[in-house]
Design an enzyme around this catalytic site. Structure first.
Site, PDB file in Angstrom:
ATOM      1  N   CYS A   7      -3.173  -2.083  -0.825  1.00  0.00           N
ATOM      2  CA  CYS A   7      -4.379  -1.103  -1.078  1.00  0.00           C
ATOM      3  C   CYS A   7      -5.559  -1.532  -1.518  1.00  0.00           C
ATOM      4  CB  CYS A   7      -3.813  -0.004  -1.631  1.00  0.00           C
ATOM      5  SG  CYS A   7      -2.728   0.966  -0.791  1.00  0.00           S
ATOM      6  N   TYR A  58       6.497   7.127  -1.398  1.00  0.00           N
ATOM      7  CA  TYR A  58       5.710   7.946  -0.403  1.00  0.00           C
ATOM      8  C   TYR A  58       6.562   8.573   0.213  1.00  0.00           C
ATOM      9  CZ  TYR A  58       2.291   4.724  -2.421  1.00  0.00           C
ATOM     10  OH  TYR A  58       1.394   4.166  -3.188  1.00  0.00           O
TER      11      TYR A  58
END
Length: 366
Positions: free
Chosen positions: A26, A183
């Site tokens: 990310c 997640y």
């Protein structure tokens, strides 16, 4: 003896020149989900790292599924057009094939960027509602998510399908589903975060139901020759959580649902979880998955040196190795690994003078 790390591998119809993969990392630098000049520079650099495959950062399938305000998305025409520009650029100037990791952050969404503290967004920072299998926050101080309804699950499943179709149009060489790090998909799989009593909770097979529905739905829009993979957890590193046995079982089910490879990571399901910090701490779990599930396997986590990466592949522990921080520290890691292992790797002609085997006359020029 020829290097195992620099031997080719085929995933579906995709042939990779070596077993080195840039792990998705990310960047928290998108403009409301949209890629920008940072992504052109960052991914353009990694496209010439010597890795045969670079997976771009977790790319979220709906706006509320982003981790932070800066996370990348693929849920609109604007997102698609910007990412097409980036990937076309990388394909033109780089040697690596490009993959995308599709994700939904679930209860870990609506968070600060790491350099802002990494905590849940405060009331003044434009937070948003989050969903999860159960209304259990990720940790102290985090938002309490809403337990996902049947409509939520159908919407997000279709968002994965839509994002996958966009990824195919863009021209990605591989598509990966993010089912790790706490997640949304991982939170359904783990008994730490999933306390549901319906068909999506309880027994392992029920907790796998929604991730498998997503996988099958995505596979239906991804051409057979285009590799589809999944990053899963090898262990939750918590009592009562997912174990390496569960990773093997999950890999078998994901293979049946249409996955061509599995990537073994671990941890992240709860703020209380603590990963090991030793070199290659996921490697032995990956070896079990590779052997017992019979699927091409990649591993990640504290893989740093060429000798270490070579041994993982040569010893049959994994088919591929993924590097993240090591690639940021040395964006030409693959070049240097090839030199250390007596192998060759593609370089741009403009940089050929850096490899005398590719250009014997390099020494004549500055």
């Amino acid at each position: 003896m020829a290097s195992a790390l620099f031997s080719p591998i085929q995933l579906a119809d995709l042939i990779l020149d070596n077993r080195i993969v840039v792990s998705p990392m990310c960047q928290y630098s998108a403009d409301d989900g949209v890629a920008n000049d940072w992504h052109v520079s960052h991914l353009g650099m990694l496209a010439n790292s010597g890795a045969a495959l670079a997976i771009i950062e977790a790319t979220h399938v709906e706006r509320p599924g982003r981790i932070t305000h800066g996370c990348l998305g693929l849920y609109s025409d604007h997102c698609e057009a910007a990412l097409l520009h980036v990937i076309d650029h990388c394909h033109r100037i780089g040697s690596a094939k490009l993959g995308i990791q599709l994700a939904h952050a679930g209860r870990k969404a609506s968070a600060q960027r790491p350099w802002e503290g990494g905590a849940a967004l405060g009331a003044s920072a434009d937070p948003w509602d989050t969903i999860a299998p159960s209304a259990i926050p990720f940790g102290p101080g985090w938002h309490t998510p809403r337990a996902a309804t049947a409509d939520d699950l159908a919407r997000v499943r279709e968002a994965f399908v839509s994002a996958a179709a966009r990824a195919v149009r863009i021209g990605f060489d591989a598509i990966e589903l993010h089912m790790a790090h706490g997640y949304l998909a991982h939170s359904f799989m783990s008994p730490i975060s999933n306390k549901r009593t319906d068909q999506y909770g309880g027994a392992f097979e029920n907790r796998m139901r929604w991730p498998l529905e997503v996988t099958a739905a995505v596979r239906s829009v991804v051409p057979k020759g285009l590799p589809l993979g999944a990053r899963i957890t090898g262990s939750d590193w918590l009592d009562g959580g997912l174990t390496p046995d569960d990773a093997v079982s999950a890999a078998k089910l994901l293979k049946q649902a249409g996955c061509d490879y599995i990537d073994i990571s671990s941890g992240g399901v709860s703020a209380e979880a603590r990963n090991p910090t030793g070199p290659g701490y996921n490697v032995d779990i990956a070896a079990r998955v590779r052997c017992e599930a019979g699927i091409a396997t990649r591993t990640v986590g504290m893989i740093v040196t060429p000798k270490q990466a070579e041994a993982i592949v040569a010893d049959g522990k994994a088919d591929m190795v993924a590097l993240g921080r090591a690639m940021l520290d040395d964006p030409h890691w693959g070049w240097h690994a090839a030199r250390a292992l007596g192998a060759e790797v593609k370089r741009p002609l403009q940089y050929a003078r850096a490899g005398e085997k590719l250009w014997p006359g390099a020494a004549m020029y500055g």
